[in-house]
Scaffold this active site. Structure first.
Site, PDB file in Angstrom:
ATOM      1  N   ILE A 204      28.639  44.039  39.815  1.00 36.19           N
ATOM      2  CA  ILE A 204      29.610  45.292  39.000  1.00 36.19           C
ATOM      3  C   ILE A 204      30.846  44.723  38.653  1.00 36.19           C
ATOM      4  O   ILE A 204      31.618  45.407  37.746  1.00 36.19           O
ATOM      5  CB  ILE A 204      29.766  46.492  39.938  1.00 36.19           C
ATOM      6  CG1 ILE A 204      30.388  46.003  41.088  1.00 36.19           C
ATOM      7  CG2 ILE A 204      28.345  47.117  39.975  1.00 36.19           C
ATOM      8  CD1 ILE A 204      30.790  47.476  42.160  1.00 36.19           C
TER       9      ILE A 204
ATOM     10  N   GLY B 163      35.491  37.584  38.374  1.00 40.18           N
ATOM     11  CA  GLY B 163      36.634  37.012  37.879  1.00 40.18           C
ATOM     12  C   GLY B 163      36.287  35.619  38.106  1.00 40.18           C
ATOM     13  O   GLY B 163      35.352  35.211  38.558  1.00 40.18           O
ATOM     14  N   ALA B 164      37.229  34.830  37.956  1.00 41.24           N
ATOM     15  CA  ALA B 164      37.141  33.230  37.918  1.00 41.24           C
ATOM     16  C   ALA B 164      36.986  32.965  39.387  1.00 41.24           C
ATOM     17  O   ALA B 164      36.230  31.663  39.695  1.00 41.24           O
ATOM     18  CB  ALA B 164      38.380  32.483  37.393  1.00 41.24           C
ATOM     19  N   THR B 165      37.179  33.477  40.269  1.00 38.92           N
ATOM     20  CA  THR B 165      37.397  33.098  41.839  1.00 38.92           C
ATOM     21  C   THR B 165      36.577  34.188  42.683  1.00 38.92           C
ATOM     22  O   THR B 165      36.612  34.145  43.929  1.00 38.92           O
ATOM     23  CB  THR B 165      38.750  32.876  42.468  1.00 38.92           C
ATOM     24  OG1 THR B 165      39.279  34.024  42.147  1.00 38.92           O
ATOM     25  CG2 THR B 165      39.352  31.832  41.434  1.00 38.92           C
ATOM     26  N   ALA B 166      35.987  35.229  42.097  1.00 35.03           N
ATOM     27  CA  ALA B 166      35.537  36.189  42.823  1.00 35.03           C
ATOM     28  C   ALA B 166      34.253  36.973  41.935  1.00 35.03           C
ATOM     29  O   ALA B 166      34.113  36.925  40.840  1.00 35.03           O
ATOM     30  CB  ALA B 166      36.636  37.161  43.167  1.00 35.03           C
ATOM     31  N   VAL B 167      33.425  37.573  42.716  1.00 36.06           N
ATOM     32  CA  VAL B 167      32.508  38.296  42.237  1.00 36.06           C
ATOM     33  C   VAL B 167      32.454  39.621  43.059  1.00 36.06           C
ATOM     34  O   VAL B 167      32.300  39.539  44.304  1.00 36.06           O
ATOM     35  CB  VAL B 167      31.197  37.636  42.117  1.00 36.06           C
ATOM     36  CG1 VAL B 167      30.554  37.262  43.353  1.00 36.06           C
ATOM     37  CG2 VAL B 167      29.860  38.481  41.394  1.00 36.06           C
ATOM     38  N   VAL B 168      32.070  40.748  42.270  1.00 36.49           N
ATOM     39  CA  VAL B 168      32.015  41.999  43.110  1.00 36.49           C
ATOM     40  C   VAL B 168      30.544  42.630  42.867  1.00 36.49           C
ATOM     41  O   VAL B 168      30.040  42.890  41.689  1.00 36.49           O
ATOM     42  CB  VAL B 168      33.045  43.161  42.552  1.00 36.49           C
ATOM     43  CG1 VAL B 168      32.990  44.492  43.477  1.00 36.49           C
ATOM     44  CG2 VAL B 168      34.621  42.784  42.568  1.00 36.49           C
TER      45      VAL B 168
ATOM     46  N   ASP C 216      49.526  43.884  39.754  1.00 34.64           N
ATOM     47  CA  ASP C 216      48.278  43.736  38.677  1.00 34.64           C
ATOM     48  C   ASP C 216      47.834  45.142  38.361  1.00 34.64           C
ATOM     49  O   ASP C 216      46.828  45.212  38.283  1.00 34.64           O
ATOM     50  CB  ASP C 216      47.087  42.826  39.183  1.00 34.64           C
ATOM     51  CG  ASP C 216      46.665  42.223  37.944  1.00 34.64           C
ATOM     52  OD1 ASP C 216      46.993  42.244  36.592  1.00 34.64           O
ATOM     53  OD2 ASP C 216      45.206  41.574  38.346  1.00 34.64           O
TER      54      ASP C 216
END
Length: 528
Positions: free
Chosen positions: A23, A26-31, A146
């Site tokens: 859903i 990002g460059a260092t993460a996935v949700v 952020d």
């Protein structure tokens, strides 16, 4: 949910979670959405790739522990966390309504934004809840760092919660976060970033969130942050050099803004004051007249959640390969794109940044953007001067020299040539003719230096050349943005800007008094 399952603690066993649709990423993460079998509950799991994270697990777990103690209806609940191979999994409450950014994109894609994206009542309702969450964080000594539409999530009942608090910023600083209330770490998305965060001189406090909140208010009305069309370095220059943005900044069709009244515009201007001390606190903003327009969560449920994309619709738009990481990340089509820690490559600012990267003629000039958003603490001392350059620097003296010492970065085979007067039309046709420049400023020993270098339009970039001066130890790292901005000013209009004097972000030391004439705390850039 049964009483038995609700009483169970959250599992830290990977096998108890069935991963479902992606859903967000990002460059260092996935949700991903997931189903927790023991709890019989759907959750969101943020999978953070630790491969390049310099933070020790002990420090990281301390921060997560502090984060888990935050309990507020407007802050996303973090349930538990555990490590799976080279990933940190954060288990959080799933808000099925998605982010406010998802809704903004959905409205814009359907062409329903001609009179403004969200109306004032909707904006006031969402932002009042965000302020409640920020007030809680700030009272507890926390800075979000952020705040933006992409980090404001909606529940299916119309509830509003702030996401991405703590961990993303913590990872981006390599764990160098103390519990005091003043930060000197460079994290956050440039379009929403407060000037004092960009300057990296005095540090910043919770008032940085208030600036980001003001930018977010504009985003909810217009669909984008004011400088969304520009690459990150340009955003920094515009934010530092220009007057604060307003609702109208960057909007071509002013008709879409007609329905927004004075109280909304005044609230935005209060948030977007360059002096952080003049900005209101979250508690003070909650008493602002504009928030009298706020409704309840049932209003949001009826007003915008019915227009929002479903989780499955949102998941189809995520193109990045889950688990990919780094500043340059691989997409599904095999190509490489650049982004910062949580940069959304679907956004306008993401497209601009990626376009800027692809147009860079050399890797050397691309590195400047990558280094600007690196995880390293940018507040270190002046970079060491390489031996081959230090030989040309002036030796220590008891008094400041009357004539500046000469430091040249020009190629030996091509001595500096005076820039000939040409019309802008002629110059554009001769983009390969270098401009010879001299940067006059004091070094760390307070001695005047003349640094001579060339700039070739069409090949060089202002930020790239500035980064090279810093890498050579000739310019303080804190002056990257201001030197690049003034170099850009000269090379864009060399006829009208043959010499500029500007204040340095690195400032002066001790009892020194800034003096633009003697170049104490100032620098001068000229065409030679």
């Amino acid at each position: 949910m049964s009483e038995d399952s609700s009483a169970l603690p959250w599992s830290i066993n990977r096998d108890d979670y069935e991963l479902q649709e992606v859903i967000g990423s990002g460059a260092t993460a996935v949700v991903q959405a997931a189903y927790c079998a023991p709890k019989k509950e759907r959750v969101a799991i943020k999978r953070i790739n630790l491969e390049k994270c310099q933070t020790s697990m002990d420090e990281l777990l301390k921060e997560i522990q502090a984060m888990s103690q935050c309990h507020h209806p407007n802050i996303v609940s973090y349930y538990t966390s555990f490590v799976v191979k080279d990933e940190l999994w954060l288990v959080m409450k799933l808000l099925s309504g998605g982010s406010v950014l998802d809704i903004i994109k959905h409205i814009v894609a359907k062409g329903e934004h001609k009179g403004g994206v969200l109306d004032e009542s909707t904006i006031a309702t969402i932002l009042r809840e965000v302020l409640e969450g920020l007030e809680y964080l700030h009272k507890n000594g926390q800075i979000h760092r952020d705040v933006k539409a992409g980090n404001i999530l909606l529940g299916e009942d119309g509830s509003v919660q702030i996401a991405d608090f703590g961990v993303s910023a913590f990872l981006a600083t390599g764990g160098d976060i103390t519990r005091n209330k003043v930060r000197k770490t460079f994290v956050g998305t440039p379009c929403w970033m407060a000037p004092e965060v960009m300057e990296q001189v005095r540090g910043y406090d919770f008032k940085a969130d208030i600036w980001s909140f003001g930018i977010t208010a504009i985003e909810l009305a217009t669909g984008a942050a004011p400088y969304h069309k520009y690459p990150p370095m340009k955003v920094l220059m515009l934010t530092l050099q220009n007057d604060p943005p307003s609702l109208d900044t960057g909007v071509q069709d002013k008709e879409m803004l007609k329905k927004y009244g004075k109280s909304f515009r005044k609230m935005i201007s209060l948030c977007l004051q360059k002096d952080p001390e003049k900005r209101p606190t979250a508690a003070e903003l909650l008493r602002h007249k504009f928030f009298q327009k706020a409704k309840n969560k049932e209003f949001l449920q009826e007003k915008i959640l019915q227009r929002a994309p479903t989780i499955s619709e949102r998941s189809k738009k995520v193109r990045r390969v889950p688990g990919s990481s780094g500043r340059l990340h691989k997409t599904e089509d095999g190509g490489w794109e650049w982004s910062d820690d949580e940069f959304d490559e679907e956004s306008e600012e993401g497209k601009a940044a990626i376009s800027q990267l692809r147009s860079c003629p050399t890797q050397q000039h691309c590195l400047c953007l990558l280094q600007l958003f690196s995880a390293a603490d940018p507040m270190g001392t002046l970079l060491q001067v390489p031996e081959q350059i230090s030989a040309h620097l002036p030796q220590p003296a008891s008094q400041m020299p009357t004539q500046p010492a000469q430091v040249s970065l020009l190629p030996p085979a091509e001595p500096a040539k005076p820039a000939q007067a040409r019309s802008s039309g002629e110059r554009s046709q001769e983009t390969k003719v270098p401009i010879s420049l001299v940067l006059r400023l004091r070094n760390s020993k307070k001695e005047l230096n003349d640094i001579r270098f060339e700039f070739t339009p069409g090949r060089d970039t202002a930020e790239g050349v500035s980064q090279e001066l810093i890498s050579a130890g000739l310019v303080d790292g804190r002056d990257l943005v201001i030197v690049a901005a003034n170099l850009q000013k000269i090379v864009e209009e060399p006829q009208s800007n043959r010499s500029v004097t500007f204040k340095l972000a690195s400032g002066v030391e001790g009892s020194d008094i800034p003096d633009d004439g003697k170049l104490i705390g100032f620098a001068q850039l000229s065409i030679s």
